[in-house]
Design a protein around this motif. Sequence first.
Motif, PDB file in Angstrom:
ATOM      1  N   LEU A 162       0.237  -0.852   0.547  1.00  0.00           N
ATOM      2  CA  LEU A 162       0.140  -0.321  -0.005  1.00  0.00           C
ATOM      3  C   LEU A 162       0.714   1.597   0.185  1.00  0.00           C
ATOM      4  CD1 LEU A 162      -1.790  -1.826   0.999  1.00  0.00           C
ATOM      5  CD2 LEU A 162      -2.852  -0.596   2.117  1.00  0.00           C
ATOM      6  N   ASN A 163       0.471   2.129  -0.528  1.00  0.00           N
ATOM      7  CA  ASN A 163       0.746   3.395  -0.516  1.00  0.00           C
ATOM      8  C   ASN A 163       0.297   4.816  -1.240  1.00  0.00           C
ATOM      9  OD1 ASN A 163       4.234   3.577  -1.170  1.00  0.00           O
ATOM     10  ND2 ASN A 163       3.705   1.721  -2.734  1.00  0.00           N
ATOM     11  N   GLY A 164       0.204   5.575   0.191  1.00  0.00           N
ATOM     12  CA  GLY A 164      -1.080   6.957   0.040  1.00  0.00           C
ATOM     13  C   GLY A 164      -0.392   7.175   0.787  1.00  0.00           C
ATOM     14  N   THR A 165      -1.384   8.810   1.241  1.00  0.00           N
ATOM     15  CA  THR A 165      -1.966   9.458   2.115  1.00  0.00           C
ATOM     16  C   THR A 165      -2.970   9.219   2.943  1.00  0.00           C
ATOM     17  OG1 THR A 165       0.146  10.965   1.482  1.00  0.00           O
ATOM     18  CG2 THR A 165      -1.171  12.339   3.582  1.00  0.00           C
ATOM     19  N   LYS A 166      -3.655   9.460   4.398  1.00  0.00           N
ATOM     20  CA  LYS A 166      -4.949   9.602   4.400  1.00  0.00           C
ATOM     21  C   LYS A 166      -4.531  11.073   5.432  1.00  0.00           C
ATOM     22  CE  LYS A 166      -7.175   6.128   2.421  1.00  0.00           C
ATOM     23  NZ  LYS A 166      -7.651   6.707   1.090  1.00  0.00           N
ATOM     24  N   MET A 167      -6.317  12.070   5.028  1.00  0.00           N
ATOM     25  CA  MET A 167      -5.680  12.932   5.983  1.00  0.00           C
ATOM     26  C   MET A 167      -6.708  13.216   6.530  1.00  0.00           C
ATOM     27  SD  MET A 167      -4.743  16.599   5.135  1.00  0.00           S
ATOM     28  CE  MET A 167      -4.591  17.565   5.423  1.00  0.00           C
ATOM     29  N   TRP A 168      -6.981  14.138   8.073  1.00  0.00           N
ATOM     30  CA  TRP A 168      -8.244  14.079   8.701  1.00  0.00           C
ATOM     31  C   TRP A 168      -8.934  12.132   9.606  1.00  0.00           C
ATOM     32  CZ3 TRP A 168      -8.809  18.319  10.133  1.00  0.00           C
ATOM     33  CH2 TRP A 168      -8.654  19.909   9.133  1.00  0.00           C
ATOM     34  N   ILE A 169      -7.797  12.077  10.226  1.00  0.00           N
ATOM     35  CA  ILE A 169      -8.611  10.485  10.287  1.00  0.00           C
ATOM     36  C   ILE A 169      -8.934  10.737  12.028  1.00  0.00           C
ATOM     37  CG2 ILE A 169      -7.906   8.062  10.564  1.00  0.00           C
ATOM     38  CD1 ILE A 169      -8.093   9.631   7.990  1.00  0.00           C
ATOM     39  N   THR A 170      -9.915  10.683  12.610  1.00  0.00           N
ATOM     40  CA  THR A 170      -9.920  10.875  13.847  1.00  0.00           C
ATOM     41  C   THR A 170      -9.253   9.039  14.593  1.00  0.00           C
ATOM     42  OG1 THR A 170     -12.184  11.883  13.393  1.00  0.00           O
ATOM     43  CG2 THR A 170     -11.674  10.499  15.955  1.00  0.00           C
ATOM     44  N   ASN A 171      -9.486   9.255  15.886  1.00  0.00           N
ATOM     45  CA  ASN A 171      -8.192   8.261  16.688  1.00  0.00           C
ATOM     46  C   ASN A 171      -7.083   7.804  15.840  1.00  0.00           C
ATOM     47  OD1 ASN A 171     -10.511   8.803  18.153  1.00  0.00           O
ATOM     48  ND2 ASN A 171     -11.425   6.444  17.175  1.00  0.00           N
ATOM     49  N   GLY A 172      -6.562   8.954  14.961  1.00  0.00           N
ATOM     50  CA  GLY A 172      -5.599   8.183  13.400  1.00  0.00           C
ATOM     51  C   GLY A 172      -3.548   8.031  14.599  1.00  0.00           C
ATOM     52  N   SER A 173      -3.346   8.469  15.266  1.00  0.00           N
ATOM     53  CA  SER A 173      -2.309   8.590  15.702  1.00  0.00           C
ATOM     54  C   SER A 173      -1.893   7.639  17.417  1.00  0.00           C
ATOM     55  CB  SER A 173      -1.829   9.802  16.968  1.00  0.00           C
ATOM     56  OG  SER A 173      -1.432  10.807  15.607  1.00  0.00           O
ATOM     57  N   MET A 174      -3.942   7.231  17.936  1.00  0.00           N
ATOM     58  CA  MET A 174      -3.182   6.332  19.019  1.00  0.00           C
ATOM     59  C   MET A 174      -3.750   4.813  18.708  1.00  0.00           C
ATOM     60  SD  MET A 174      -6.752   7.795  21.423  1.00  0.00           S
ATOM     61  CE  MET A 174      -8.263   7.859  20.681  1.00  0.00           C
ATOM     62  N   ALA A 175      -4.258   4.633  17.405  1.00  0.00           N
ATOM     63  CA  ALA A 175      -4.594   3.513  16.437  1.00  0.00           C
ATOM     64  C   ALA A 175      -3.814   2.535  17.014  1.00  0.00           C
ATOM     65  CB  ALA A 175      -5.377   3.366  15.370  1.00  0.00           C
ATOM     66  N   ASP A 176      -4.358   1.198  17.261  1.00  0.00           N
ATOM     67  CA  ASP A 176      -3.117  -0.081  16.771  1.00  0.00           C
ATOM     68  C   ASP A 176      -3.998  -0.770  15.284  1.00  0.00           C
ATOM     69  OD1 ASP A 176      -2.826  -0.735  19.681  1.00  0.00           O
ATOM     70  OD2 ASP A 176      -4.864  -0.358  19.991  1.00  0.00           O
ATOM     71  N   VAL A 177      -4.739   0.132  15.153  1.00  0.00           N
ATOM     72  CA  VAL A 177      -5.206  -0.686  13.897  1.00  0.00           C
ATOM     73  C   VAL A 177      -6.323   0.049  13.040  1.00  0.00           C
ATOM     74  CG1 VAL A 177      -6.771  -1.658  14.639  1.00  0.00           C
ATOM     75  CG2 VAL A 177      -6.202  -2.788  12.473  1.00  0.00           C
ATOM     76  N   ALA A 178      -5.758   0.188  11.701  1.00  0.00           N
ATOM     77  CA  ALA A 178      -6.209   0.909  10.677  1.00  0.00           C
ATOM     78  C   ALA A 178      -6.794   0.068   9.615  1.00  0.00           C
ATOM     79  CB  ALA A 178      -5.148   2.229   9.372  1.00  0.00           C
ATOM     80  N   VAL A 179      -8.364   0.443   9.608  1.00  0.00           N
ATOM     81  CA  VAL A 179      -9.236   0.385   8.351  1.00  0.00           C
ATOM     82  C   VAL A 179      -9.138   1.207   7.164  1.00  0.00           C
ATOM     83  CG1 VAL A 179     -11.870   0.279   7.490  1.00  0.00           C
ATOM     84  CG2 VAL A 179     -11.035  -1.361   9.361  1.00  0.00           C
ATOM     85  N   VAL A 180      -8.126   0.748   6.185  1.00  0.00           N
ATOM     86  CA  VAL A 180      -7.585   1.814   4.931  1.00  0.00           C
ATOM     87  C   VAL A 180      -8.504   1.412   3.502  1.00  0.00           C
ATOM     88  CG1 VAL A 180      -5.413   2.391   3.723  1.00  0.00           C
ATOM     89  CG2 VAL A 180      -5.625   2.430   6.011  1.00  0.00           C
ATOM     90  N   TRP A 181      -8.873   2.272   3.230  1.00  0.00           N
ATOM     91  CA  TRP A 181      -9.471   2.030   1.567  1.00  0.00           C
ATOM     92  C   TRP A 181      -8.278   2.460   0.666  1.00  0.00           C
ATOM     93  CZ3 TRP A 181     -13.599  -0.769   1.600  1.00  0.00           C
ATOM     94  CH2 TRP A 181     -14.317  -0.992   3.115  1.00  0.00           C
ATOM     95  N   ALA A 182      -8.125   1.562  -0.539  1.00  0.00           N
ATOM     96  CA  ALA A 182      -7.506   1.821  -1.312  1.00  0.00           C
ATOM     97  C   ALA A 182      -7.712   1.250  -2.604  1.00  0.00           C
ATOM     98  CB  ALA A 182      -5.630   0.860  -0.869  1.00  0.00           C
ATOM     99  N   GLN A 183      -7.176   1.681  -4.022  1.00  0.00           N
ATOM    100  CA  GLN A 183      -7.296   1.530  -5.445  1.00  0.00           C
ATOM    101  C   GLN A 183      -6.790   0.669  -5.849  1.00  0.00           C
ATOM    102  OE1 GLN A 183      -9.344   2.411  -7.275  1.00  0.00           O
ATOM    103  NE2 GLN A 183      -9.538   5.236  -7.276  1.00  0.00           N
ATOM    104  N   THR A 184      -7.557  -0.750  -6.102  1.00  0.00           N
ATOM    105  CA  THR A 184      -6.741  -1.880  -6.510  1.00  0.00           C
ATOM    106  C   THR A 184      -6.692  -2.389  -7.829  1.00  0.00           C
ATOM    107  OG1 THR A 184      -8.586  -3.917  -6.377  1.00  0.00           O
ATOM    108  CG2 THR A 184      -7.159  -3.559  -4.814  1.00  0.00           C
TER     109      THR A 184
END
Length: 395
Positions: A162-184
Amino acid sequence: MARFQGIDFYDIDNTLLSQEERMIRDTVREWVEDRVMPLIGDAYVERRFPRELIPELGELGVLGANLPEDYGCAGLNNVAYGLIMQELERGDSGLRSFASVQGALVMYPIFAFGSEEQKRQWLPALASGEKIGCFGLTEPDYGSNPAGMITTAKRTDDGWVLNGTKMWITNGSMADVAVVWAQTGEIGDVKGIRGFVVPTDTPGFTARDQKGKLSLLASDTSELHLEDVHLPEDALLPESTGGLKHPLMCLTQARYGIAFGAVGAAMACFDEALSYAKERVMFDRPIGGKQIQQVRLADMLTKITQAQLLCIQLGRLKDQGLVTPQQVSLAKRANCDMACDIAREARRLLGANGILVEYHSMRHMANLESVYTYEGTHDIHSLILGQALTGLSAF
Ligand code: TGC
Ligand code: FAD
């Protein structure tokens, strides 16, 4: 200060809510009163999410509360879930945001689109608050229009990168896991946007706090960077085969909670304004005895009552499996707008005291500008409704 009662002008409690729904609502109401209200002003000024409350949120069972007990969740109906969001946001929109993201945007997609193994691995830990999640859809150049996202997930021999940048992500800095949406890219019949469960300690994943916010200060908001993040095959949410439809389904869950949450923030402001109006003496009489303030309070009461009734009907439709995304949009749009108005009017009624952090209306007022904007801006929900009415897309 008197404990919060909660305005209920149309006797919704006794005529439209079950005993269990009231009991759940009151449990969260008391918890917010005892545990959140004493610290939220300081947390806001210190610009920190009160992380110490997370285990208690887990114990209360409010995280992913409308998901099944099989996965460690409370298995509540959607009306009870909505009332929980209402009470959390009465404390602070940042608290409700935390719970919305964890439940509707992280647990829901794992539940709806995940493998059995992913559900068993993540849902109980997220429900208890042992693990924290975030949801990465928005990008710097693709906010209202996530379809244009440029984050990519490319296949490797044994998984994905995965490569990219996501912005304005709530809980981002304290998260153990991220659900990330990406173009496949399209793979066979499967549409090109898919969801991935990304442990945040994966090499190449970094989160950076968003600086300079003037709203939602007691909330963690971050930018996520994914640079050659290598993931195994089983990081993919296997059932996320519907393109943008699947992340939009998650948004519908979160928008539903926000519709209730905004009512909670408005109720808190109304409560504060009413008690202030009765106590504050000016020109020899409480200001609540002046006609202008009575009109102000009557307008607030009317708008809150309308919003409460809208929420209950929305929840009953959802519990019957009949709710449409457009009905959720209407409620998110109307109730956020309403709450912004109420918070501003309450702050004004409080005079100079209204700008102090000891009172709550200005904190809610500032927070609600974010709530009005995220999960689809007011304008975007106008266009969703316009399209539903006319059949014509004006995006
Ligand atoms: P469009 O062509 O309209 O739709 C694509 C497919 O999805 C279906 N669909 C939905 N399904 C479920 N729920 C919804 N809300 C849905 N909206 C659309 C649609 O039927 C279609 O299905 P199919 O079977 O035909 O493929 O998609 P579009 O690209 O034209 O987008 C439409 C638009 C603008 C409404 C959408 O992009 C949108 O909602 N934009 C707003 C973006 C947004 O809300 N972002 C939120 C990010 S998360 C966040 O803010 C978290 S804050 C959390 C917190 O702290 O509380
Ligand atoms: P833009 O899309 O650039 O919109 C700018 C303005 O143009 C707005 O007024 C908008 O209404 C208007 N506009 C846009 N399109 C149209 C149109 N077609 N016609 C007319 N007007 C239009 N995202 C996540 O993925 N995960 C999160 O956890 C998350 N948390 C957030 C927390 C906070 C505190 C905030 C503020 C945002 C968060 N977001 C999150 C992002 C949020 O969903 C976006 O900010 C939102 O969707 C709007 O996107 P934008 O800010 O890029 O505004």
